[in-house]
Scaffold this motif. Structure first.
Motif, PDB file in Angstrom:
ATOM      1  N   VAL A 666      63.899 -82.549 -11.373  1.00 11.16           N
ATOM      2  CA  VAL A 666      62.665 -83.461 -10.715  1.00 11.16           C
ATOM      3  C   VAL A 666      62.095 -84.163 -11.667  1.00 11.16           C
ATOM      4  N   THR A 667      61.785 -85.435 -11.224  1.00  5.31           N
ATOM      5  CA  THR A 667      61.071 -86.320 -12.150  1.00  5.31           C
ATOM      6  C   THR A 667      59.645 -86.115 -11.580  1.00  5.31           C
ATOM      7  N   VAL A 668      58.523 -85.679 -12.185  1.00  6.33           N
ATOM      8  CA  VAL A 668      57.194 -85.351 -11.798  1.00  6.33           C
ATOM      9  C   VAL A 668      56.613 -86.819 -11.547  1.00  6.33           C
ATOM     10  N   ASN A 669      56.410 -87.675 -12.440  1.00  9.59           N
ATOM     11  CA  ASN A 669      55.987 -88.922 -12.449  1.00  9.59           C
ATOM     12  C   ASN A 669      56.860 -89.867 -11.907  1.00  9.59           C
ATOM     13  N   CYS A 670      57.048 -89.954 -10.679  1.00 12.20           N
ATOM     14  CA  CYS A 670      58.107 -90.891 -10.083  1.00 12.20           C
ATOM     15  C   CYS A 670      57.151 -91.985  -9.614  1.00 12.20           C
ATOM     16  N   ASP A 671      58.013 -92.987  -8.948  1.00 14.42           N
ATOM     17  CA  ASP A 671      57.344 -94.261  -8.388  1.00 14.42           C
ATOM     18  C   ASP A 671      56.493 -94.119  -7.264  1.00 14.42           C
ATOM     19  N   ASP A 672      56.725 -93.053  -6.495  1.00 13.51           N
ATOM     20  CA  ASP A 672      56.096 -92.794  -5.084  1.00 13.51           C
ATOM     21  C   ASP A 672      54.728 -92.205  -5.540  1.00 13.51           C
ATOM     22  N   PRO A 673      53.576 -92.701  -5.308  1.00 14.21           N
ATOM     23  CA  PRO A 673      52.397 -92.100  -5.916  1.00 14.21           C
ATOM     24  C   PRO A 673      52.026 -90.628  -5.079  1.00 14.21           C
ATOM     25  N   GLN A 674      52.478 -90.508  -3.854  1.00 12.88           N
ATOM     26  CA  GLN A 674      52.384 -89.443  -3.065  1.00 12.88           C
ATOM     27  C   GLN A 674      53.182 -88.230  -3.672  1.00 12.88           C
ATOM     28  N   LYS A 675      54.356 -88.695  -3.710  1.00  9.52           N
ATOM     29  CA  LYS A 675      55.148 -87.582  -4.148  1.00  9.52           C
ATOM     30  C   LYS A 675      54.836 -87.008  -5.636  1.00  9.52           C
ATOM     31  N   ARG A 676      54.161 -88.008  -6.353  1.00 12.96           N
ATOM     32  CA  ARG A 676      53.837 -87.767  -7.736  1.00 12.96           C
ATOM     33  C   ARG A 676      52.639 -86.704  -7.641  1.00 12.96           C
ATOM     34  N   ILE A 677      51.784 -87.149  -6.822  1.00 19.13           N
ATOM     35  CA  ILE A 677      50.802 -86.062  -6.710  1.00 19.13           C
ATOM     36  C   ILE A 677      50.939 -84.647  -6.194  1.00 19.13           C
ATOM     37  N   ASN A 678      51.986 -84.884  -5.384  1.00 17.08           N
ATOM     38  CA  ASN A 678      52.480 -83.362  -4.807  1.00 17.08           C
ATOM     39  C   ASN A 678      53.274 -82.648  -5.952  1.00 17.08           C
ATOM     40  N   ARG A 679      54.119 -83.349  -6.544  1.00 13.72           N
ATOM     41  CA  ARG A 679      54.930 -82.597  -7.623  1.00 13.72           C
ATOM     42  C   ARG A 679      53.659 -82.022  -8.861  1.00 13.72           C
ATOM     43  N   LEU A 680      52.764 -82.768  -9.197  1.00 14.33           N
ATOM     44  CA  LEU A 680      51.627 -82.263  -9.997  1.00 14.33           C
ATOM     45  C   LEU A 680      50.918 -81.027  -9.377  1.00 14.33           C
ATOM     46  N   ARG A 681      50.823 -81.171  -8.128  1.00 13.24           N
ATOM     47  CA  ARG A 681      50.176 -79.762  -7.401  1.00 13.24           C
ATOM     48  C   ARG A 681      51.193 -78.549  -7.535  1.00 13.24           C
ATOM     49  N   LEU A 682      52.560 -79.008  -7.581  1.00 16.08           N
ATOM     50  CA  LEU A 682      53.457 -77.825  -7.863  1.00 16.08           C
ATOM     51  C   LEU A 682      53.205 -77.105  -9.099  1.00 16.08           C
ATOM     52  N   LEU A 683      53.216 -78.153 -10.127  1.00 13.93           N
ATOM     53  CA  LEU A 683      52.898 -77.680 -11.370  1.00 13.93           C
ATOM     54  C   LEU A 683      51.799 -77.002 -11.782  1.00 13.93           C
ATOM     55  N   SER A 684      50.586 -77.495 -10.765  1.00 16.66           N
ATOM     56  CA  SER A 684      49.414 -76.743 -10.971  1.00 16.66           C
ATOM     57  C   SER A 684      49.626 -75.318 -10.424  1.00 16.66           C
ATOM     58  N   ALA A 685      50.319 -75.349  -9.247  1.00 15.19           N
ATOM     59  CA  ALA A 685      50.591 -74.139  -8.623  1.00 15.19           C
ATOM     60  C   ALA A 685      51.249 -72.943  -9.567  1.00 15.19           C
ATOM     61  N   ILE A 686      52.088 -73.480 -10.561  1.00 21.31           N
ATOM     62  CA  ILE A 686      52.854 -72.635 -11.563  1.00 21.31           C
ATOM     63  C   ILE A 686      51.698 -72.119 -12.300  1.00 21.31           C
ATOM     64  N   ARG A 687      50.691 -72.574 -12.671  1.00 23.36           N
ATOM     65  CA  ARG A 687      49.804 -72.287 -13.463  1.00 23.36           C
ATOM     66  C   ARG A 687      48.595 -71.423 -12.864  1.00 23.36           C
ATOM     67  N   SER A 688      48.376 -71.457 -11.645  1.00 25.30           N
ATOM     68  CA  SER A 688      47.456 -70.752 -11.011  1.00 25.30           C
ATOM     69  C   SER A 688      48.237 -69.579 -10.363  1.00 25.30           C
ATOM     70  N   THR A 689      49.346 -69.450 -10.441  1.00 24.56           N
ATOM     71  CA  THR A 689      50.285 -68.229  -9.889  1.00 24.56           C
ATOM     72  C   THR A 689      50.240 -67.490 -11.200  1.00 24.56           C
ATOM     73  N   LEU A 690      50.489 -67.791 -12.234  1.00 26.59           N
ATOM     74  CA  LEU A 690      50.738 -67.112 -13.401  1.00 26.59           C
ATOM     75  C   LEU A 690      49.351 -66.469 -13.912  1.00 26.59           C
ATOM     76  N   ASN A 691      48.338 -67.157 -13.711  1.00 27.96           N
ATOM     77  CA  ASN A 691      47.148 -66.923 -14.076  1.00 27.96           C
ATOM     78  C   ASN A 691      46.350 -65.795 -13.086  1.00 27.96           C
ATOM     79  N   LYS A 692      47.049 -65.396 -12.116  1.00 30.53           N
ATOM     80  CA  LYS A 692      46.829 -64.212 -11.390  1.00 30.53           C
ATOM     81  C   LYS A 692      46.792 -63.046 -12.204  1.00 30.53           C
ATOM     82  N   VAL A 693      47.665 -63.009 -13.058  1.00 31.15           N
ATOM     83  CA  VAL A 693      47.801 -61.639 -13.634  1.00 31.15           C
ATOM     84  C   VAL A 693      47.032 -61.560 -15.204  1.00 31.15           C
ATOM     85  N   ALA A 694      46.985 -62.935 -15.714  1.00 23.51           N
ATOM     86  CA  ALA A 694      46.337 -63.034 -17.034  1.00 23.51           C
ATOM     87  C   ALA A 694      46.186 -64.623 -17.347  1.00 23.51           C
TER      88      ALA A 694
END
Length: 701
Positions: A666-694
């Motif tokens: 998956v290319t995060v910084n794609c040309d479609d601005p809405q898809k780009r933001i959605n994919r950045l939110r996915l990456l942010s979700a990786i961070r928030s999910t792992l941060n539940k335990v530490a």
């Protein structure tokens, strides 16, 4: 190669300063040798009560020649620049320089060759500078001299390759000139000793009744003591601190055994051993079953013609007087009950801003009762023990021997036939005093020990008397480590923030100047500082167990974990996770995701922590990652509620494959601005999910 021999001969150096002084002398001299380009094979330092000695072997007779290159100005530069360069290089003309093409132009280079000096010419300055820099804890001036030293100096041996170096240590009005002469034992030898090398120096000193090597003297004392005790069917009471101290008091140790009058054997053993150790530097001896025997060992610094009979008699006479005082205090103290001593604690200042010892006792009573309730101890016994724990501070025995505080309180409590739990808590409430000290495990003792230490920490932090650097005058680091050990080793489930808040309110209600910084409704800042302090101390406590400090930081950073037992369970699970292949790879992915999100958030000026729009997920890898994140988050949360941290980490481990696939396809910084933001939110979700335990951002690697 040649040998340097240095001896600094003086009046008796205090035993507590000797080992450090020897190491400091070795460090200072060898550092200066290295900076002067003088390599050596080995250096050894020695110390006795009257001398510091250093031998450095394998030194060259001259310094190595040095060739230095200095880059100058570009060829064709103004004359002013050329002249400045020649002057700085110590050259007369450009004829002494080389011209080199560096690829960025042709520059002048000065090649300066320095002939190595004779080592004998370098060493006097090295020795004198090291002596002047020696950091004695205390020093003195004597006669009319201005130079300070630990004790009056009498001589300095300074030999290199068997020859006396030229130099003298200026005392300010006189000087001690380098020589090859020393003296042996103060009483067992006469006349001067002339030396030419270390081997002869050590041998001649031994012949003059001086054992130069402190390790050899220590071993000799221990061997003689063990042999004397064994002849009586006894054993020497282990005391490494006393053994080290006595080693620094003698140059030719002779161990002798004396007797203790039977009348004193009814006094508590701790009193007898403390009196002998503190005042007379005697070793106690015990029977095979650990019971104190009516004998003592004294280390003399002389071989007596009568086999030591007069020395023994003299020491027995002195000890008899000492123990008579101890026996008097013991009998007098029993006439006043502990409870009747508590009132006197109000007249003893604990700290100007924290009230009296009596006020501290009042706070300890309340806090010990609350803690007893938390850990299931008998509340009434905990309060009774907290009330009496400091009472022996105003006894005659503790006034004479402060190191017996708590210990004497237990004896007096036992004589009053108070409950065993109370007597033990009185003795144990100072524990643990260090990493090797035993940790109380009886519930009442735990409650009182915790209350005393938590009250101390909270109070001093509230008045901003926190440890700084290496300074910790109120032993707050030790108190924090003691609290940590009491909680962890006894597996206590305490909410530390709540306990600290109770301790803080105790100061407001039961003593402690409001001018000292106490505000009834503002303890949050103090508690926050204390929690950070505990985190640092926990890292120290677990370091020897191989637990990484960053893992502790990662769990503490969540900000909602103050149960140390639960916290360590998280840390252990986190440790196993990050050391696994899945955990290590997921940590790398976490950092990659966090970096991308951080960079893009800075660029966009907004947070990308929002909800993920499932309708915008096109690629299979996106969809699978969202499903995996939701599943892992739910499983991890449920496992955390059950305190099953291994399962929580296992749930996170299942993220590895979908996360790897996402980054591969998956290319995060794609040309479609809405898809780009959605994919950045996915990456942010990786961070928030792992941060539940530490907080994985705190983890190194």
């Amino acid at each position: 190669m040649a040998e340097l021999l240095l001896e600094i001969f003086s009046e008796e150096i205090p035993a507590r300063m000797q080992a450090r002084a020897a190491e400091d002398l070795k460090r200072l001299v060898t550092e200066k040798l290295k900076s002067a380009g003088l390599a050596f094979k080995r250096a050894d330092a020695y110390v006795t009560p009257r001398r510091l000695a250093l031998v450095v072997d394998g030194l060259p007779v001259t310094q190595a020649d040095v060739k230095e290159e200095k880059k100058g100005p570009r060829v064709g530069s103004p004359q002013q620049a050329v002249d400045g360069f020649l002057k700085s290089a110590g050259l007369a003309s450009l004829d002494q320089c080389e011209e080199r093409d560096t690829g960025k132009g042709v520059f002048y280079f000065a090649v300066i060759e320095k002939k190595g000096a004779a080592t004998a010419a370098v060493l006097p300055g090295t020795i004198l500078d090291s002596m002047a820099a020696l950091p004695w804890p205390k020093s003195m001036r004597w006669a009319d001299y201005t130079q300070r030293w630990v004790r009056p100096l009498h001589g300095i041996i300074a030999l290199f390759d068997g020859k006396v170096l030229e130099g003298k240590f200026d005392l300010g009005g006189s000087a001690v000139t380098f020589d090859r002469v020393t003296r042996g034992h103060r009483f067992l030898s006469q006349g001067e000793i002339t030396v030419s090398n270390f081997a002869g120096y050590q041998a001649k000193l031994r012949a003059a009744k001086v054992i130069l090597d402190q390790a050899e003297r220590r071993a000799s004392i221990k061997r003689q003591a063990d042999e004397l005790a064994a002849k009586q069917g006894l054993e020497v009471k282990a005391d490494d601190g006393l053994l080290d101290e006595v080693t620094g008091l003698v140059e030719w140790p002779v161990v002798l055994m004396g007797g203790i009058d039977q009348q004193f054997m009814s006094v508590p053993a701790e009193v007898l051993t403390t009196s002998m150790r503190t005042h007379q530097k005697y070793f106690a001896v015990e029977s095979k079953d650990g019971k104190l025997a009516p004998h003592f060992l004294v280390v003399a610094n002389i071989e007596a013609s009568d086999g030591g009979a007069q020395i023994i008699a003299g020491n027995e006479r002195v000890l008899r007087a000492r123990l008579s005082d101890a026996e008097f205090f013991w009998s007098q103290d029993q006439k006043v009950k502990l409870a009747d001593r508590v009132g006197s604690l109000g007249s003893i200042t604990y700290h100007a801003k924290l009230g009296s010892v009596g006020q501290k006792v009042a706070r300890n009573i309340d806090l010990a009762g609350e803690l007893a309730k938390d850990i299931g101890a008998d509340i009434d016994l905990a309060k009774q023990a907290a009330r009496l724990a400091k009472a022996d501070l105003v006894s005659g025995m503790v006034g004479e021997f402060p190191e017996l505080q708590g210990i004497m309180g237990r004896y007096y409590a036992q004589l009053e036939k108070l409950p065993d739990a109370v007597a033990d808590a009185i003795a144990d409430h100072y524990k643990p005093l260090g990493p090797t000290d035993t940790c109380p495990n009886a519930p009442v003792s735990i409650a009182v020990a915790l209350a005393d230490k938590i009250d101390t920490l909270t109070g001093f932090f509230a008045i901003d008397e926190k440890p700084t650097g290496s300074k910790d005058p109120f032993a707050l680091r030790r108190a924090a480590l003691g609290i940590i050990r009491l909680i962890i080793e006894n597996k206590l489930r305490l909410k530390l923030r709540d306990v600290l808040a109770r301790a803080y309110s105790g100061y407001y209600d039961n003593g402690g100047s409001k001018d000292g910084g106490f505000e009834k409704n503002q303890p949050k800042a103090v508690i926050a500082e204390l929690m950070e302090f505990f985190a640092d101390r926990l890292k120290v406590a677990l370091k020897e167990q191989g637990t990484r400090h960053d893992l502790i930081s990662a769990v503490f950073a969540l900000g909602n974990e103050d149960d140390l037992v639960r916290l360590l369970a998280r840390v252990d699970a986190l440790k196993a996770f990050v050391e696994s292949e899945d955990g290590a790879n997921l940590l790398t992915a976490y950092k990659r995701a966090s970096n991308i999100v951080r960079i893009e958030e800075k660029k966009d000026g907004v947070s990308h922590d929002g909800m993920i729009d499932a309708a915008l997920l096109e690629q299979m890898e996106e969809k699978e990652l969202q499903i995996a994140l939701a599943s892992a988050a739910g499983q991890a949360e449920q496992a955390i509620i059950k305190e099953d941290y291994a399962s929580a980490m296992s749930a996170l481990a299942h993220l590895r494959r979908p996360v790897d696939a996402f980054f591969d396809k998956v290319t995060v910084n794609c040309d479609d601005p809405q898809k780009r933001i959605n994919r950045l939110r996915l990456l942010s979700a990786i961070r928030s999910t792992l941060n539940k335990v530490a907080d994985f951002s705190k983890i190194e690697g």
